[in-house]
Write an enzyme that holds these catalytic residues in place. Structure first.
Site, PDB file in Angstrom:
ATOM      1  N   CYS A   1      26.217 -44.512  35.010  1.00 53.74           N
ATOM      2  CA  CYS A   1      27.416 -45.607  34.108  1.00 53.74           C
ATOM      3  C   CYS A   1      27.735 -45.179  33.087  1.00 53.74           C
ATOM      4  O   CYS A   1      27.023 -45.229  32.272  1.00 53.74           O
ATOM      5  CB  CYS A   1      26.825 -46.932  34.453  1.00 53.74           C
ATOM      6  SG  CYS A   1      28.141 -47.802  33.338  1.00 53.74           S
TER       7      CYS A   1
ATOM      8  N   CYS B   1      34.663 -48.200  36.311  1.00 52.99           N
ATOM      9  CA  CYS B   1      33.822 -47.846  34.284  1.00 52.99           C
ATOM     10  C   CYS B   1      34.451 -49.618  34.233  1.00 52.99           C
ATOM     11  O   CYS B   1      35.194 -49.182  33.391  1.00 52.99           O
ATOM     12  CB  CYS B   1      33.398 -47.215  33.850  1.00 52.99           C
ATOM     13  SG  CYS B   1      31.991 -47.247  32.472  1.00 52.99           S
TER      14      CYS B   1
END
Length: 438
Positions: A189, A367
């Site tokens: 991430c 994201c």
């Protein structure tokens, strides 16, 4: 939303039958048609899919942890927007019913012998193997950590043990530098290190302390974000909110007793700078797990060496990979795991029929860049670093609806969709929303 409602209706059944699966230490020798290594998002979703494909009695998952975490929630936990308790559930409740849970740690994988050895001395042979072992956090590669977390003013949203320390440091902020870091390694991430910066800025504004704060984001990268469309929007936010972004700066030491962080200039090796902090959020260096790194399954860098389109291992055709442990050239996210799971399911089903895999993974990843307590920029893109957006709107703009998706819908989709093998990413919906043109 209708699809989500359809997935959520399975929840009571999921809890009821989760108690039916078996768990124990491995016996001396075991054999399974499909062995899954790892009980994270990739391992659980694939074990659910393999149960449907070949029967629960033929599938086993090797996972030592009693607790399963929904890690994307930790961004919001670190900013006080969600409770950490919402991010975890017992592993027993997410392993598919009937699937064997081998509650041990993988010690060694020998793909030439189709055998896995666990830390309790047992060995498990397999016909097919799915590797979903995630990656390793390396706080210890920063001098002064992890022991520095014993001091106040420092936290990290990347572990269950340190995420609440971030929130405490933010709550106790008085005046000075609020520093956020991005390491000089691959990370999972990649947006998370800056999400907490935006949230911290928003919190300090909300509580009237922003004027006493200098918000600093020191990243090892030469860019703010890897996809230009979203980076341009983020730079606008940075300028508008007076956030200081320093590129090519890598955290190498934390002097927690003095509240000092030491950064190396990656463009001028050996040149360092010391920054005093009132709050420090650390994103740790990360790397492949030692089990993969030390095996014949690894590439030169130690990641699982798989074909980027089929997720089949490049040298061992009965081995497959998913998620953070692989060398797939895309961002390591839960959204990527979802898209990969649908492709991998198809790949394995074809191979079981002695047919050639026909579905290709395009590198889709997502994201949700949280920019405040009510807005998100939803970045979605592929292997070519080109936007691959689900909705027919400009997702580079901050959106309240996207924040609701991130904070409320995605966790439900994770627990009741992905982990049950029912969610393979938004691909089909993207085609629908874009009238089949994307």
């Amino acid at each position: 939303m209708a699809a989500l409602h359809h997935l959520r209706q399975y929840h009571p059944l999921c809890i009821a039958v989760s108690k039916l699966h078996t768990s124990s230490h491995a016996s001396a020798k075991q054999h399974y048609k499909m062995l899954v290594l790892g009980g994270g998002s990739g391992g659980i979703t694939m074990s659910a899919r393999m149960k449907r494909l070949m029967g629960a009695e033929n599938v086993a998952v090797v996972e030592p942890s009693e607790v399963h975490y929904y890690q994307p929630l930790w961004t919001l936990v670190g900013a006080g927007a969600k409770s950490v308790a919402l991010s975890s559930r017992p592993t027993a409740s997410v392993i598919p019913s009937g699937v064997k849970w081998v509650k041990s740690k993988v010690q060694e994988v020998n793909p030439d012998k189709n055998t896995v050895y666990t830390d309790d001395g047992s060995q498990i042979s397999y016909e097919y193997l799915i590797v979903a072992l995630g990656l390793q956090l390396h706080y210890e590669k920063i001098k002064g950590l992890p022991e520095g977390f014993e001091h106040p003013k420092i936290g990290s949203n990347y572990s269950f043990e340190t995420v609440e320390k971030t929130w405490k440091a933010l709550q106790n902020f008085k005046e000075g530098n609020a520093v956020f870091t991005f390491p000089n390694t691959p990370v999972k991430c990649a947006g998370a290190p800056q999400k907490i910066m935006y949230l911290s800025d928003a919190f300090l504004r909300k509580t009237g302390r922003r004027a006493q704060a200098k918000v600093i984001y020191n990243t090892s990268l030469p860019v703010l974000f890897g996809i230009k469309k979203y980076a341009d929007s983020l730079w606008d936010i940075v300028k508008r909110r007076d956030l200081q972004v320093n590129l090519r700066q890598n955290l190498i030491e934390v002097r927690a007793d003095k509240k000092e962080a030491v950064f190396e200039n990656l463009d001028k090796p050996g040149e360092t700078k010391v920054i005093e902090y009132e709050m420090l959020h650390v994103t740790p260096p990360m790397g492949p797990t030692l089990v993969i790194k030390g095996s014949a399954l690894a590439d030169e860098a130690g990641w699982l060496d798989v074909d980027k389109e089929t997720l089949q291992h490049k040298r061992y055709p009965n081995v497959f990979g998913i998620g953070d442990c692989t060398n797939l050239p895309t961002a390591k996210t839960a959204a990527a795991v979802a898209a990969q799971s649908a492709v991998l399911h198809r790949t394995i089903s074809k191979i079981l029929k002695n047919e050639k895999p026909d579905k290709k993974y395009d590198g889709y990843t997502s994201c949700p860049l949280v920019t405040s307590y009510s807005t998100v920029i939803l970045a979605e893109y592929d292997y070519n670093a080109e936007p691959l957006e689900t909705f027919p709107i400009n997702q580079a703009k901050e959106s309240r609806i996207m924040y609701h998706m991130k904070a409320d819908i995605m966790p439900q989709l994770y627990w009741h969709g992905l982990l049950r093998g029912l969610w393979g990413g938004p691909g089909p919906y993207r085609k629908l929303f874009h009238l089949g043109m994307k």
